[in-house]
Design a protein around this motif. Structure first.
Motif, PDB file in Angstrom:
ATOM      1  N   SER A  49      -7.497  56.240 -14.246  1.00 46.81           N
ATOM      2  CA  SER A  49      -7.736  55.235 -13.213  1.00 46.81           C
ATOM      3  C   SER A  49      -9.234  55.077 -13.035  1.00 46.81           C
ATOM      4  N   VAL A  52     -12.897  56.182  -7.638  1.00 51.39           N
ATOM      5  CA  VAL A  52     -12.969  55.723  -6.261  1.00 51.39           C
ATOM      6  C   VAL A  52     -14.424  55.836  -5.835  1.00 51.39           C
ATOM      7  N   LEU A  63     -15.294  59.771  -6.489  1.00 47.58           N
ATOM      8  CA  LEU A  63     -14.295  60.743  -6.937  1.00 47.58           C
ATOM      9  C   LEU A  63     -13.715  60.207  -8.234  1.00 47.58           C
ATOM     10  N   PRO A  65     -10.839  61.018 -10.786  1.00 45.70           N
ATOM     11  CA  PRO A  65      -9.665  61.803 -11.150  1.00 45.70           C
ATOM     12  C   PRO A  65      -9.107  61.420 -12.524  1.00 45.70           C
ATOM     13  N   PHE A  72      -4.726  68.417 -14.122  1.00 45.77           N
ATOM     14  CA  PHE A  72      -5.346  67.377 -13.309  1.00 45.77           C
ATOM     15  C   PHE A  72      -6.795  67.787 -13.107  1.00 45.77           C
ATOM     16  N   PHE A  74     -10.722  66.448 -11.329  1.00 41.79           N
ATOM     17  CA  PHE A  74     -11.542  65.418 -10.713  1.00 41.79           C
ATOM     18  C   PHE A  74     -12.957  65.930 -10.553  1.00 41.79           C
TER      19      PHE A  74
ATOM     20  N   VAL B  52      -5.396  58.298  -3.835  1.00 41.73           N
ATOM     21  CA  VAL B  52      -5.161  58.300  -5.267  1.00 41.73           C
ATOM     22  C   VAL B  52      -4.118  59.372  -5.544  1.00 41.73           C
ATOM     23  N   ALA B  53      -3.004  58.984  -6.134  1.00 47.18           N
ATOM     24  CA  ALA B  53      -1.920  59.940  -6.340  1.00 47.18           C
ATOM     25  C   ALA B  53      -1.607  60.087  -7.820  1.00 47.18           C
ATOM     26  N   LEU B  63      -5.797  62.746  -3.958  1.00 44.43           N
ATOM     27  CA  LEU B  63      -7.138  62.776  -3.388  1.00 44.43           C
ATOM     28  C   LEU B  63      -7.164  61.728  -2.288  1.00 44.43           C
ATOM     29  N   PRO B  65      -9.731  60.034   0.147  1.00 49.18           N
ATOM     30  CA  PRO B  65     -11.120  59.841   0.589  1.00 49.18           C
ATOM     31  C   PRO B  65     -11.224  58.897   1.792  1.00 49.18           C
ATOM     32  N   PHE B  74     -13.100  63.970   1.862  1.00 52.19           N
ATOM     33  CA  PHE B  74     -11.864  63.824   1.100  1.00 52.19           C
ATOM     34  C   PHE B  74     -11.072  65.118   1.164  1.00 52.19           C
ATOM     35  N   TYR B  76      -8.111  67.253  -1.089  1.00 51.24           N
ATOM     36  CA  TYR B  76      -7.248  67.479  -2.252  1.00 51.24           C
ATOM     37  C   TYR B  76      -5.968  68.066  -1.701  1.00 51.24           C
TER      38      TYR B  76
END
Lengths: 354, 354
Positions: A49, A52, A63, A65, A72, A74, B52-53, B63, B65, B74, B76
């Motif tokens: 993605s 952000v 951020l 990710p 995962f 980030f 953000v998933a 995340l 934010p 933010f 986590y």
């Protein structure tokens, strides 16, 4: 026992420096570059993605990710060019790796130093695919915090022997000259970007100003050059005149992000770009002939930070560098979060009574 | 000196427990709730985005934010319901506060425990605006890790005196009964969700299964009830039958996020909802009369974590709890990141020679 032991491995700033010195900067570049290549070759396995971003008057906080089936990652990173006036770095970063299966954050690390290393490693991966193999001279326009890393990574992994330096701030160039002295590079200090670019095989732009600058114009570009455009990396922050982008094929990391943040933000939405992973995977052509101009419009993509974090995690474990943080509260009974308080209350009363 | 001193204040799991015990759980609830109210009243000053998933088969990593003019925050956080089978918590979280002016991360903290506290505080803020002021009995459906916090926050800040408990897992209810014993609440263990809801002024649903469940159906709802729906908080994870949502006005935190993640994901895009901050600010009505059913469709919004982090940072500083982490490498000369390596190399050689 009230809680199980900590499970987040942590590399502080001090330990990152130790890790880089223990591995050696050249081997670190090579390791991260090779990990980036490996991860770019499995591009389609990643859930990608655009980052952000929180923009403010003087800077940006982001951020970044990314995830595959098992991990995962980030990165937190800022960009505040005015920071240096008060003794703070322009860029500060840290990153996290987590286990996708359980959600546990397993690794936390400083990432400012390694952001510079991975950016240089990414530039090298692109240049290996796009620059002429006989490239020996690189112009380095912008002599700030990232410039040594670009110079040394290209020395070690591309075979650059001469660097031609220019910065609007002569103090930045002096610092770079000092840092590169005695490291096997011929150093040429230039009076302008145009002079630095003259005769270079590769032109790296890595300036920090948050403006639409035109560091490189079309008249500075010579046949066969590879442009490694690193500094233009957020909306309103570019380094190349748009006519430079029309001189040869433009390669990007992750197209949806680059359209917003890269040099190509200046171009129409249908301006052709090629994602670099496709060149590495043999799905798209790179450089076609020695006279062609190629442009790598680099913005820094989350996958590169994942690659770097994975390399660091493995290296830290191999060399036994780092600490463990109790970043996550783990109750004796995971369904009894409240119990963590009660047990501690009991412990406290005992302590108070003693 | 190679680098300046660390500047990121850090609260480990152990120190969070100390902080909550030092402040006292009741005062902690009150402090976070009051901070949430204050921040909700300046809603329009925040740069808000949906979280953000990263969804995987067994869970989600997110995340979250948010920023205003001076601070960026933010969190986590994960959600993996199957974790408890292997001794890990379903939810694990940590959070960061950063300075918008410079991008410096100034505060890092464990946030699992405080996520439960801030969720209960948020429920209280909503209930103060939406539940009948004479509410004394609360049904608590879902007796997992968050349930004690809901029970005690509602006891302290709403005046709940009786809790009616139900969970599909009797062991969860036994744990909750044990934890609540001797804390001034009348406890009624029920054999079904319907029995728990019977006669309750407030019905709190806080179950963890990642499915479209129907924990509450329309036949269980009585006039005047306030529904505090906490557990439905991501796509495909709901707790209320859609007909329950049609029984009274529905209030949400941040509409764009709630449409995706909340109970209202079951409803058409034009199904009316009211953002809670508008009720607090007097821009929208809350409960209109004692017989009305009100629904707070809570998913957990980044602003609540910001409020909690800001409260924790201030409390930790007041009580002198916490450590300092060298999370960010700060070179002597911020424009000379490379210098951090060189100086350390020098230090290492001296150490090796000694």
């Amino acid at each position: 026992m009230a809680r199980t032991r900590p499970t987040t491995a942590y590399l502080s700033a001090e330990n990152i420096v130790r890790l880089v010195e223990t591995v050696g900067l050249s081997r670190f570049f090579a390791g991260v570059a090779s990990r980036i290549e490996r991860d770019f070759l499995r591009w389609e396995q990643f859930d990608k993605s655009a980052r952000v971003a929180c923009h403010s008057r003087d800077g940006v906080i982001e951020l970044m990710p990314i995830a595959d089936e098992s991990e995962f990652a980030f990165k937190y990173v800022n960009g505040h060019p005015k920071n240096t006036a008060t003794g703070l770095p322009t860029v500060m970063a840290f990153g996290v790796l987590a286990d996708v299966l359980t959600g546990t954050p397993v690794f936390l690390s400083e990432l400012t130093l390694v952001t510079a290393i991975r950016t240089a490693a990414m530039s090298v991966v692109a240049a290996r695919a796009l620059a002429r193999p006989d490239s020996r001279t690189m112009a380095l326009i912008g002599n700030g915090a990232q410039s040594e890393f670009q110079a040394l990574a290209f020395r070690d992994l591309i075979g650059i022997r001469t660097v031609r330096l220019y910065d609007v701030d002569p103090a930045a160039t002096r610092k770079l000259v000092n840092n590169l002295r005695g490291r096997g590079l011929e150093i040429v200090v230039c009076a302008s970007a145009a002079e630095a670019a003259r005769g270079a095989d590769i032109v790296t732009t890595v300036t920090a100003d948050k403006t639409n600058a035109t560091i490189l114009t079309a008249d500075m570009i010579e046949p066969g050059m590879h442009i490694n455009a690193v500094g233009g990396d957020c909306p309103g922050k570019t380094e190349l005149d748009r006519r430079v982008l029309e001189m040869g094929p433009v390669f990007v990391e992750f197209e949806p992000q680059s359209r917003i943040e890269g040099e190509v933000q200046q171009m129409p939405a249908d301006f052709p770009v090629t994602e670099l992973w496709r060149v590495l995977a043999g799905q798209a052509g790179g450089r076609e002939h020695a006279q062609q101009v190629t442009v790598f419009d680099s913005v820094g993509f989350a996958l590169e930070d994942y690659s770097a974090l994975a390399f660091m995690r493995d290296a830290a474990s191999e060399y036994g560098i780092g600490e463990a943080l109790e970043l996550i509260l783990t109750a004796e009974n995971p369904k009894d979060l409240f119990g963590a308080l009660r047990v501690a209350e009991h412990t406290d009363s005992v302590a108070a009574a003693a």
